[in-house]
Write an enzyme that holds these catalytic residues in place. Sequence first.
Site: not given
Length: 193
Positions: A66, A69, A123, A126, A153
């Site tokens: 991510c 984070c 995510c 976060c 995707c």
Amino acid sequence: LLATPTSPASAKNSKSRTDEYEVRKSEAEWSESLSSQQYFILRQGGTEPPYSSILEAEERPGVYACAGCGTPLFDAKEKFHSGTGWPSFASPVMGTSNPSVPNVEMEDVSNIQYQLAGAEVRCRTCGGHLGDVFADGFLFVGTPAFVTGKRYCIDGGALVFVPSDQNATGREVEILRGDLPPRSGGSGRVFPG
């Protein structure tokens, strides 16, 4: 390179993008720590144009994390070329504290909606918008998605790529930011710190 709004995917997800997550920041803090494209995707639920991320063509072994984070989200072994213009994955990385729970969460939608239109993916650490998951993996014969039946995707701008071949060298790890355009002379690579 600026992302263009195509349809924020957060509208149907009742869970706030800022509350109930381990990593929390004010919108001002997110805006300061992310590029404008990363902020648009991760915090506003936007979508980048197809083929606009350097990560769509990335093929080295490593981990996609991510951009908000740093949580590991997808292993490069699960990546495949779907022809959609966005990095596609067959399955996410599972959590370290609970190996039965993935590091991404899927929007709670009806099975019919999931089958026809997919569902938003965020995510788990976060709450950043990553893209969408679709139940059409069976269409991609010869890929890991054919086995899982799913196609994650993902907006490249929501990710950073950490090549695994560098982790054992003792050198500072090179991170490839997904909000950079495809290579056309420049490398698009950045080094932390």
